[in-house]
Design a protein around this motif. Structure first.
Motif, PDB file in Angstrom:
ATOM      1  N   CYS A 125      24.979  78.866  31.700  1.00 51.61           N
ATOM      2  CA  CYS A 125      24.565  77.519  31.296  1.00 51.61           C
ATOM      3  C   CYS A 125      23.105  77.530  30.884  1.00 51.61           C
ATOM      4  CB  CYS A 125      24.675  76.520  32.459  1.00 51.61           C
ATOM      5  SG  CYS A 125      26.334  76.299  33.027  1.00 51.61           S
ATOM      6  N   THR A 126      22.344  78.174  31.735  1.00 49.79           N
ATOM      7  CA  THR A 126      20.910  78.151  31.510  1.00 49.79           C
ATOM      8  C   THR A 126      20.538  78.939  30.265  1.00 49.79           C
ATOM      9  OG1 THR A 126      20.915  78.358  33.881  1.00 49.79           O
ATOM     10  CG2 THR A 126      18.783  78.231  32.816  1.00 49.79           C
TER      11      THR A 126
ATOM     12  N   ILE B  19      18.495  80.537  40.694  1.00 46.43           N
ATOM     13  CA  ILE B  19      18.044  81.080  39.415  1.00 46.43           C
ATOM     14  C   ILE B  19      18.144  80.079  38.262  1.00 46.43           C
ATOM     15  CG2 ILE B  19      18.650  82.752  37.602  1.00 46.43           C
ATOM     16  CD1 ILE B  19      18.894  84.824  39.803  1.00 46.43           C
ATOM     17  N   PRO B  20      19.283  79.366  38.106  1.00 45.81           N
ATOM     18  CA  PRO B  20      19.351  78.425  36.977  1.00 45.81           C
ATOM     19  C   PRO B  20      18.266  77.359  37.045  1.00 45.81           C
ATOM     20  CG  PRO B  20      21.503  78.723  37.973  1.00 45.81           C
ATOM     21  CD  PRO B  20      20.526  79.388  38.873  1.00 45.81           C
ATOM     22  N   LEU B  21      18.013  76.853  38.247  1.00 49.12           N
ATOM     23  CA  LEU B  21      16.999  75.817  38.395  1.00 49.12           C
ATOM     24  C   LEU B  21      15.618  76.372  38.064  1.00 49.12           C
ATOM     25  CD1 LEU B  21      16.534  72.905  39.181  1.00 49.12           C
ATOM     26  CD2 LEU B  21      16.167  73.653  41.522  1.00 49.12           C
ATOM     27  N   ILE B  22      15.353  77.604  38.568  1.00 50.68           N
ATOM     28  CA  ILE B  22      14.055  78.229  38.294  1.00 50.68           C
ATOM     29  C   ILE B  22      13.887  78.421  36.790  1.00 50.68           C
ATOM     30  CG2 ILE B  22      12.712  80.339  38.598  1.00 50.68           C
ATOM     31  CD1 ILE B  22      14.098  80.493  41.423  1.00 50.68           C
ATOM     32  N   LEU B  23      14.974  78.835  36.131  1.00 53.02           N
ATOM     33  CA  LEU B  23      14.912  79.021  34.681  1.00 53.02           C
ATOM     34  C   LEU B  23      14.646  77.699  33.980  1.00 53.02           C
ATOM     35  CD1 LEU B  23      17.717  81.592  33.846  1.00 53.02           C
ATOM     36  CD2 LEU B  23      15.245  81.882  33.672  1.00 53.02           C
TER      37      LEU B  23
ATOM     38  N   LEU C 259      27.097  69.441  38.653  1.00 52.08           N
ATOM     39  CA  LEU C 259      25.699  69.032  38.607  1.00 52.08           C
ATOM     40  C   LEU C 259      25.081  69.184  37.217  1.00 52.08           C
ATOM     41  CD1 LEU C 259      23.705  70.134  41.734  1.00 52.08           C
ATOM     42  CD2 LEU C 259      23.615  67.955  40.544  1.00 52.08           C
ATOM     43  N   TRP C 260      25.415  70.286  36.544  1.00 51.70           N
ATOM     44  CA  TRP C 260      24.818  70.525  35.224  1.00 51.70           C
ATOM     45  C   TRP C 260      25.536  69.742  34.133  1.00 51.70           C
ATOM     46  CZ3 TRP C 260      20.346  73.162  34.624  1.00 51.70           C
ATOM     47  CH2 TRP C 260      19.918  73.954  35.701  1.00 51.70           C
TER      48      TRP C 260
ATOM     49  N   THR D  59      31.538  72.235  41.976  1.00 49.39           N
ATOM     50  CA  THR D  59      30.659  73.274  42.483  1.00 49.39           C
ATOM     51  C   THR D  59      29.230  72.799  42.380  1.00 49.39           C
ATOM     52  OG1 THR D  59      30.872  74.184  40.301  1.00 49.39           O
ATOM     53  CG2 THR D  59      32.026  75.331  42.070  1.00 49.39           C
ATOM     54  N   ALA D  60      28.454  73.176  43.315  1.00 46.18           N
ATOM     55  CA  ALA D  60      27.038  72.845  43.263  1.00 46.18           C
ATOM     56  C   ALA D  60      26.308  73.956  43.969  1.00 46.18           C
ATOM     57  CB  ALA D  60      26.794  71.534  43.982  1.00 46.18           C
ATOM     58  N   GLN D  61      25.240  74.340  43.367  1.00 49.35           N
ATOM     59  CA  GLN D  61      24.525  75.415  44.043  1.00 49.35           C
ATOM     60  C   GLN D  61      23.119  74.942  44.390  1.00 49.35           C
ATOM     61  OE1 GLN D  61      22.337  75.896  41.528  1.00 49.35           O
ATOM     62  NE2 GLN D  61      23.697  74.751  40.317  1.00 49.35           N
TER      63      GLN D  61
END
Lengths: 379, 337
Positions: free
Chosen positions: A5-6, B7-11, B256-257, B335-337
């Motif tokens: 996604c990212t 990782i996705p949030l940090i990105l 969430l995304w 799902t949520a991370q």
């Protein structure tokens, strides 16, 4: 999966950052019209008009030896999209001047941007708030409501009318007109003896008209832009009311006259001369311009020319006129437009000044009437 | 700690920081600002729609109310932006609570109709209350967000504010979902009776998440109005409510995304497609149709299936072992991370 996604998001950001193709040759003019969506009846003739004019001008070799390029963005009549479209036209396409938007809301949303980024904007929407208070960078080509009201009262006064009844629809257009009529009537020594309204979805206005019949009104004004206004006309005939009957400029769509049929005969309303080209006097200064526009438009698109397309004609040709005289320097275009006098357009003859950025007065309206489902100039 | 999970949030944080530094084109910044604003609103709606399973066709009205309250307070009463914003969100919460109390007794189509009616009432009120709201002509000259000496007067600064708000709310939302109330929400999505039997206060839970999602929409409205500097009743009309639901569905309900992806897709796609001139609507409609047919779980699910399939091929596992791919799942994976 989250990673993916990212990554996709990152790609999206990057792809957006890629610069647009760059070409400096033609003069670039931006246009924001509601080509699709609920206001497409406004935006479509406007887009058609500017595309037709672009072709005509370029076929003749352009202006000052340079072609023009009109970049049309679709606002869908939406304010957020109009803001985006404006930034795109100004920052990426580097247009010299922006014409449109078609609707008042989007025009108001774009107005502060035009001021901040110092780009001349020629709006094709009607609201007086667009040019009041005057912003140095913002102009408009659609006439003011107040001037339509004055045209009606002028005509009524010349007919010796002293008392009038007002009936209007309860939407933005009807409400604005109702207020203007009530505010301006005293200037003409005319009393408003009845003030009736109807909801745009109403299918019968007999009750309101019966009430008006009971007053001593000498004429009726029906101010609306929605199809329900033709029901008022039909109900009036059924009730045998023969008083002089006025409509607003919102009646300026030939389909309204057609749907009301015989009930529309003799109705008086102020509108631009483009709707009654054939009956405009041959020596009128606008005659040549509107006759040519009507002929070209109807040949190109096989559909009736409208006043709304005319707003776009005026905006584009004003921009072209400015480009021809002062080139594509934005500040010079602004100064040129503000000082422009006697520009013969479709909606009227424009005379701009520092405190008048619409440039049109009451004389841009002609009193029209209906005969056999055709618009003609009233005698 | 949970670095890998983050990782996705940090990105996202890194790309926001990089974008704020590197992107100077106001057009792209404006698009990203709108995406951020819509993503905030849809994240709230996703809580309600995707996690708790309650539909609302009136969230555009909460967006509009947030925008109008803040606009009126700053232009008429000269209130500072931050106070106006806080008051707007608080007032919308109170309205959402009052509306939610009777509305949330309804289910399915009736809940949709109830919230639709509420949205229409707000729309008519904004049009009719000319003295207060300016009527159909709207309110112009709304000041830009500012806090003390700091004013968000450039696109880059506004971009940063919108996305900082988004990231903060994202973390908040994630914590809510991964907490006890979050699990309760998901339980009542599955079956209200079963959730009730397990001791979950079904009515209270629904009302809480309704108010919370309205607060997100109101905050998005506040951010919108101080950016565009103009507001008319069109800002939160029924079409906008439907667009928000479409964003959630296209992005991925209960993910969430999802809200962010849906908001990005529905904002970027029409802009990109404008190159096709007359055919843009056709292509746009085609893409949405294809998504509904082949990715009923939205973008997030589509991407999950894609990455799952790729991984399966790489590790030569039987295709049947791919997870999260079945469209007939009675309860969408949340799902949520």
């Amino acid at each position: 999966m989250k990673k993916l996604c990212t990554v996709i998001m990152g790609c999206m950001l990057l792809s957006l950052a890629a610069p647009a193709a760059f070409a400096a040759e033609p003069y670039r003019i931006g246009a924001i019209f509601a080509v699709t969506g609920p206001a497409a009846w406004l935006g479509e003739p406007q887009k058609n008009t500017v595309k037709m004019l672009e072709e005509q001008i370029n076929a003749k070799g352009g202006i000052n030896g340079r072609k023009i390029e009109v970049i049309v963005e679709d606002s869908v009549g939406d304010e957020a999209k109009a803001v985006l479209a404006f930034k795109k036209l100004v920052e990426r396409d580097k247009v010299a001047v922006v014409i449109g938007p078609s609707r008042s809301g989007p025009a108001m949303a774009v107005k502060p941007l035009a001021e901040r980024s110092r780009v001349p904007l020629i709006a094709c929407a009607a609201a007086e708030a667009i040019i009041k208070p005057v912003s140095p960078w913002v102009f408009k080509t659609a006439q003011n409501d107040a001037d339509a009201a004055r045209s009606i009262f002028d005509k009524a006064r010349s007919m010796g009318i002293k008392r009038m009844a007002v009936i209007s629809s309860t939407d933005a257009f009807g409400d604005a007109g109702r207020k203007q009529l009530k505010a301006i009537a005293p200037d003409y020594g005319i009393g408003i003896v009845a003030d009736e309204t109807y909801v745009p979805s109403d299918t019968d206005m007999t009750a309101q008209l019966t009430k008006i019949k009971g007053t001593d009104a000498q004429a009726i004004i029906n101010w609306s832009i929605v199809p329900a206004q033709t029901t008022v006309l039909k109900n009036r005939t059924q009730l045998g009311i023969t008083l002089p009957f006025f409509q607003s400029h919102g009646f300026g769509n030939i389909n309204y006259a057609r749907s009301a049929g015989a009930a529309a005969d003799g109705v008086l309303f102020p509108q631009g001369r483009i709707l009654a080209v054939d009956t405009v006097a041959a020596d009128h200064p606008q005659k040549a311009v509107i006759a040519q526009y009507k002929k070209d438009y109807e040949a190109a698109y096989k559909t009736d020319v409208s006043a709304f397309g005319g707003y776009a004609w005026d905006a584009l040709m004003l921009a072209v006129d400015a480009l021809k005289s002062v080139g594509d320097d934005r500040a010079k275009i602004r100064d040129y437009l503000e000082a422009r006098k006697n520009f013969v357009g479709v909606s009227g003859v424009f005379n701009f000044s520092a405190d008048n950025h619409v440039g049109l007065g009451q004389e841009s309206f002609e009193m029209l009437t209906v005969r056999d489902s055709n618009f003609i100039v009233a005698k | 700690m949970h670095v890998r999970k983050n990782i996705p949030l940090i990105l996202l944080v890194a790309s926001v920081a990089a974008a704020a530094l590197l992107i100077t084109d106001p057009y792209i910044l404006t698009m990203l600002i709108f995406i951020g604003i819509y993503a905030i609103a849809t994240m709230g709606l996703n809580l309600l729609l995707g996690f708790a399973g309650q539909i609302s066709l009136g969230h555009g009205a909460f967006f509009a109310l947030g925008a109008y309250v803040s606009a009126i307070l700053t232009t008429r009463f000269g209130a500072p932006c931050t106070a106006a914003a806080a008051l707007a969100v608080a007032l919308v919460c109170a309205i959402a609570w009052a509306v939610g109390l009777p509305c949330l007794r309804l289910k399915g189509h009736y809940l949709a109709m109830g919230t639709l009616a509420f949205g229409e009432i707000i729309h008519i009120t904004l049009n009719a209350e000319v003295e207060l709201t300016g009527g159909p002509s709207g309110i112009a000259g709304i000041p830009v967000l500012s806090l003390g000496p700091f004013s968000a007067d450039s696109d880059a600064r506004y971009f940063l504010i919108v996305w900082c708000v988004f990231i903060a709310l994202f973390v908040l939302t994630r914590n809510i979902i991964n907490s006890r109330p979050g699990r309760a929400l998901q339980a009542l999505h599955g079956s209200e009776q079963a959730a009730g039997a397990m001791g979950i206060d079904v009515a209270g839970m629904k009302l809480t998440v309704f108010v919370l999602s309205a607060a997100y929409a109101a905050l998005a409205g506040v951010l919108y109005v101080h950016f565009v500097a103009f507001v008319s009743p069109q800002a939160g009309d029924i079409m906008f409510s439907i667009k928000m639901v479409t964003m959630v569905v296209a992005g991925g309900m209960g993910h969430l995304w999802g809200g962010l992806l849906g908001a990005a897709l529905l904002t970027v796609l029409p802009e990109m497609l404008s190159y096709f001139e007359d055919y843009d609507m056709l292509i746009y409609g085609g893409i949405l149709l294809a998504m509904v047919m082949f990715m009923p779980g939205g973008l997030t699910q589509g991407l999950a299936r894609l990455s799952g399939a790729l991984r399966a091929r790489r590790t030569a596992v039987r295709p049947g072992a791919v997870t999260g791919g079945r469209t007939e799942d009675p309860v969408p994976r949340r799902t949520a991370q």
